[in-house]
Design a protein around this motif. Structure first.
Motif, PDB file in Angstrom:
ATOM      1  N   ILE A  32     -20.777   4.898   4.876  1.00 13.28           N
ATOM      2  CA  ILE A  32     -19.718   4.686   5.869  1.00 13.28           C
ATOM      3  C   ILE A  32     -18.584   5.684   5.667  1.00 13.28           C
ATOM      4  O   ILE A  32     -18.018   6.214   6.629  1.00 13.28           O
ATOM      5  CB  ILE A  32     -19.214   3.232   5.798  1.00 13.28           C
ATOM      6  N   GLN A  33     -18.242   5.939   4.395  1.00 12.88           N
ATOM      7  CA  GLN A  33     -17.194   6.900   4.097  1.00 12.88           C
ATOM      8  C   GLN A  33     -17.575   8.297   4.616  1.00 12.88           C
ATOM      9  O   GLN A  33     -16.759   9.006   5.204  1.00 12.88           O
ATOM     10  CB  GLN A  33     -16.943   6.944   2.586  1.00 12.88           C
ATOM     11  N   GLY A  34     -18.845   8.688   4.424  1.00 11.72           N
ATOM     12  CA  GLY A  34     -19.315   9.980   4.928  1.00 11.72           C
ATOM     13  C   GLY A  34     -19.307  10.039   6.444  1.00 11.72           C
ATOM     14  O   GLY A  34     -18.992  11.081   7.036  1.00 11.72           O
ATOM     15  N   LEU A  35     -19.640   8.908   7.088  1.00 12.09           N
ATOM     16  CA  LEU A  35     -19.644   8.851   8.551  1.00 12.09           C
ATOM     17  C   LEU A  35     -18.247   9.082   9.112  1.00 12.09           C
ATOM     18  O   LEU A  35     -18.053   9.904  10.021  1.00 12.09           O
ATOM     19  CB  LEU A  35     -20.183   7.495   9.006  1.00 12.09           C
ATOM     20  N   PHE A  36     -17.255   8.370   8.566  1.00  9.28           N
ATOM     21  CA  PHE A  36     -15.893   8.511   9.082  1.00  9.28           C
ATOM     22  C   PHE A  36     -15.284   9.859   8.701  1.00  9.28           C
ATOM     23  O   PHE A  36     -14.420  10.379   9.422  1.00  9.28           O
ATOM     24  CB  PHE A  36     -15.026   7.358   8.601  1.00  9.28           C
ATOM     25  N   GLU A  37     -15.730  10.430   7.593  1.00 10.04           N
ATOM     26  CA  GLU A  37     -15.273  11.779   7.246  1.00 10.04           C
ATOM     27  C   GLU A  37     -15.776  12.784   8.274  1.00 10.04           C
ATOM     28  O   GLU A  37     -15.035  13.684   8.695  1.00 10.04           O
ATOM     29  CB  GLU A  37     -15.780  12.164   5.856  1.00 10.04           C
ATOM     30  N   ALA A  38     -17.030  12.617   8.708  1.00  8.91           N
ATOM     31  CA  ALA A  38     -17.583  13.502   9.739  1.00  8.91           C
ATOM     32  C   ALA A  38     -16.844  13.333  11.061  1.00  8.91           C
ATOM     33  O   ALA A  38     -16.552  14.316  11.758  1.00  8.91           O
ATOM     34  CB  ALA A  38     -19.066  13.208   9.920  1.00  8.91           C
ATOM     35  N   LYS A  87     -13.545  15.161  10.764  1.00  8.72           N
ATOM     36  CA  LYS A  87     -13.692  16.615  10.830  1.00  8.72           C
ATOM     37  C   LYS A  87     -13.930  17.097  12.247  1.00  8.72           C
ATOM     38  O   LYS A  87     -13.595  18.231  12.591  1.00  8.72           O
ATOM     39  CB  LYS A  87     -14.834  17.067   9.919  1.00  8.72           C
ATOM     40  N   ASN A  88     -14.518  16.232  13.068  1.00  9.52           N
ATOM     41  CA  ASN A  88     -14.783  16.594  14.463  1.00  9.52           C
ATOM     42  C   ASN A  88     -13.667  16.152  15.405  1.00  9.52           C
ATOM     43  O   ASN A  88     -13.846  16.131  16.621  1.00  9.52           O
ATOM     44  CB  ASN A  88     -16.113  15.986  14.914  1.00  9.52           C
ATOM     45  N   SER A  89     -12.522  15.764  14.805  1.00 10.08           N
ATOM     46  CA  SER A  89     -11.313  15.414  15.564  1.00 10.08           C
ATOM     47  C   SER A  89     -11.496  14.199  16.468  1.00 10.08           C
ATOM     48  O   SER A  89     -10.763  14.032  17.441  1.00 10.08           O
ATOM     49  CB  SER A  89     -10.853  16.622  16.406  1.00 10.08           C
ATOM     50  N   LEU A  90     -12.466  13.350  16.137  1.00 10.50           N
ATOM     51  CA  LEU A  90     -12.682  12.148  16.933  1.00 10.50           C
ATOM     52  C   LEU A  90     -11.745  11.022  16.527  1.00 10.50           C
ATOM     53  O   LEU A  90     -11.463  10.125  17.331  1.00 10.50           O
ATOM     54  CB  LEU A  90     -14.137  11.699  16.827  1.00 10.50           C
ATOM     55  N   ILE A  91     -11.281  11.038  15.264  1.00 12.09           N
ATOM     56  CA  ILE A  91     -10.292  10.067  14.803  1.00 12.09           C
ATOM     57  C   ILE A  91      -9.294  10.777  13.904  1.00 12.09           C
ATOM     58  O   ILE A  91      -9.551  11.891  13.423  1.00 12.09           O
ATOM     59  CB  ILE A  91     -10.940   8.882  14.042  1.00 12.09           C
ATOM     60  N   ASN A  92      -8.173  10.142  13.670  1.00 14.75           N
ATOM     61  CA  ASN A  92      -7.144  10.694  12.803  1.00 14.75           C
ATOM     62  C   ASN A  92      -7.685  10.916  11.396  1.00 14.75           C
ATOM     63  O   ASN A  92      -8.439  10.090  10.867  1.00 14.75           O
ATOM     64  CB  ASN A  92      -5.949   9.745  12.765  1.00 14.75           C
ATOM     65  N   ALA A  93      -7.304  12.046  10.775  1.00 19.45           N
ATOM     66  CA  ALA A  93      -7.846  12.419   9.465  1.00 19.45           C
ATOM     67  C   ALA A  93      -7.549  11.373   8.396  1.00 19.45           C
ATOM     68  O   ALA A  93      -8.429  10.999   7.616  1.00 19.45           O
ATOM     69  CB  ALA A  93      -7.291  13.780   9.044  1.00 19.45           C
ATOM     70  N   PHE A  94      -6.320  10.878   8.337  1.00 16.42           N
ATOM     71  CA  PHE A  94      -5.958   9.894   7.319  1.00 16.42           C
ATOM     72  C   PHE A  94      -6.560   8.523   7.637  1.00 16.42           C
ATOM     73  O   PHE A  94      -6.993   7.802   6.739  1.00 16.42           O
ATOM     74  CB  PHE A  94      -4.441   9.784   7.196  1.00 16.42           C
ATOM     75  N   LEU A  95      -6.608   8.179   8.912  1.00 19.71           N
ATOM     76  CA  LEU A  95      -7.206   6.917   9.310  1.00 19.71           C
ATOM     77  C   LEU A  95      -8.687   6.889   8.958  1.00 19.71           C
ATOM     78  O   LEU A  95      -9.217   5.875   8.485  1.00 19.71           O
ATOM     79  CB  LEU A  95      -7.013   6.692  10.810  1.00 19.71           C
ATOM     80  N   GLY A  96      -9.368   8.014   9.164  1.00 18.10           N
ATOM     81  CA  GLY A  96     -10.779   8.107   8.829  1.00 18.10           C
ATOM     82  C   GLY A  96     -11.050   7.893   7.351  1.00 18.10           C
ATOM     83  O   GLY A  96     -12.101   7.374   6.970  1.00 18.10           O
ATOM     84  N   GLY A  97     -10.099   8.278   6.494  1.00 17.54           N
ATOM     85  CA  GLY A  97     -10.256   8.074   5.069  1.00 17.54           C
ATOM     86  C   GLY A  97     -10.070   6.621   4.663  1.00 17.54           C
ATOM     87  O   GLY A  97     -10.721   6.144   3.721  1.00 17.54           O
TER      88      GLY A  97
END
Length: 357
Positions: free
Chosen positions: A318-324, A327-337
């Protein structure tokens, strides 16, 4: 700290360290053949091979600590459950939530240590490993950029739609002249194209519109130049390097510099967001280990361990999914983490609430 807390803390730390050492040994052994190959090929000496393995430790510790915390908590609480200690404590009026307080506190301090390693030691060890392999960490300056920004000492704000540092040309060239206090706009100069003159060290603008805001006038001229506009094309670019080789302090500085010049900060923000969030996975995932370990059923320990490992690796997926997605600007960088931490925190709280003790 009561004797019960000391007993629980000692057993949890012991189980955690055993799990962590086991994971470290497994991953170091898996890398031995690679190091042997480097030494055999003459890319490293034996001493450098040992240093290479030593510098792998920060990465292994950072990545494996959540799993070690999960497995360690499962082992220690499952042992207490199998010895009927959990039931004894419950009948004595001590709740399961009271039992897990100190493991949670310890996992918090583990997360702080991992945060420090991940933001300071790990990037340096990665650089050292790259050097030991004979590879260079290449820092490059891009030759082209779109939407470049810059402010100079004369309070001129540059905005350039497109700039090429090699050919020293620009398109959609705009300069906003601010007053001395940087509070009001005095002029806005817009040019269709511009070229930097290496001899005079100034920008020469073409097809220019000068909007005099103070005097409420506008003027169109074919060519225009001003000695104030002397920022060389290279000033609109920053060195680009892989974020994983930068410490947190260096990475924050790199992001600030790229923002000033209008660079793409996405990869840096994603890496920084991950460094802020991932170390605290241990504090979240321990709830799953503790809750599942408390459900002792005879001859079902292997199944419980399997379920825990499933949840552990599920976190990484899941962590790798949200990191991807970040990176593709689909969600906020910090929120994705932080989303994986939030999801597993909710799951852990639910399992703790439903724990059988």
């Amino acid at each position: 700290m009561k004797k019960l807390d000391i007993y629980i803390s000692k057993n949890f730390i012991k189980s955690f360290l055993i799990s962590l050492v086991a994971f470290i040994n497994i991953f170091l052994l898996s890398q031995l053949f690679k190091v042997f190959r480097y030494v055999a090929d003459g890319r490293m000496s034996s001493y450098q091979g040992i240093l290479y393995l030593f510098n792998m430790l920060p990465e292994i510790i950072v990545n494996m600590t959540p799993l070690a915390v999960l497995l360690g908590s499962l082992m220690f609480i499952n042992k207490m459950a199998s010895n009927l200690e959990i039931i004894s404590l419950k009948t004595s009026g001590i709740s399961f939530r009271r039992v897990i307080i100190f493991p949670l506190v310890i996992s918090f301090f583990i997360s702080i240590i991992v945060y420090y390693i991940n933001g300071t030691i790990y990037p340096r060890s990665e650089r050292r490993m790259r050097e030991l392999k004979g590879d260079k960490i290449i820092k490059t300056i891009p030759t082209e950029k779109r939407n470049a920004f810059l402010r100079d000492k004369n309070n001129n704000v540059y905005y350039i739609g497109y700039i090429n540092s090699k050919e020293k040309i620009a398109e959609d060239f705009q300069i906003i002249k601010m007053d001395g206090r940087f509070s009001e706009i005095e002029k806005v100069i817009i040019a269709k194209t511009a070229k930097f003159d290496d001899n005079e060290k100034i920008w020469k603008l073409s097809d220019v519109v000068i909007n005099d805001i103070l005097n409420k006038k506008s003027e169109k001229i074919k060519n225009y130049s001003n000695k104030e506009f002397n920022k060389e094309p290279e000033n609109f670019f920053t060195l680009s390097t892989d974020p994983k080789f930068l410490t947190n302090k260096e990475l924050r500085r790199e992001i600030r510099n790229m923002k000033i010049t209008g660079g793409d900060t996405r990869s840096g923000l994603v890496e920084l967001g991950k460094r802020y969030s991932f170390p605290f996975a241990s504090l979240v995932i321990i709830l799953i280990g503790l809750s599942l370990g408390s459900r002792y059923v005879r001859a079902a320990s292997a199944k419980t361990i399997g379920i825990s490992i499933f949840f552990g690796y599920g976190y990484y997926i899941i962590q790798g999914l949200f990191e991807a997605l970040s990176k593709n600007s689909l969600i906020n960088a910090f929120l994705g983490g932080w989303i994986p931490n939030i999801l597993f925190l909710l799951l852990g709280i639910y399992l703790i609430h439903k724990s059988e003790y």
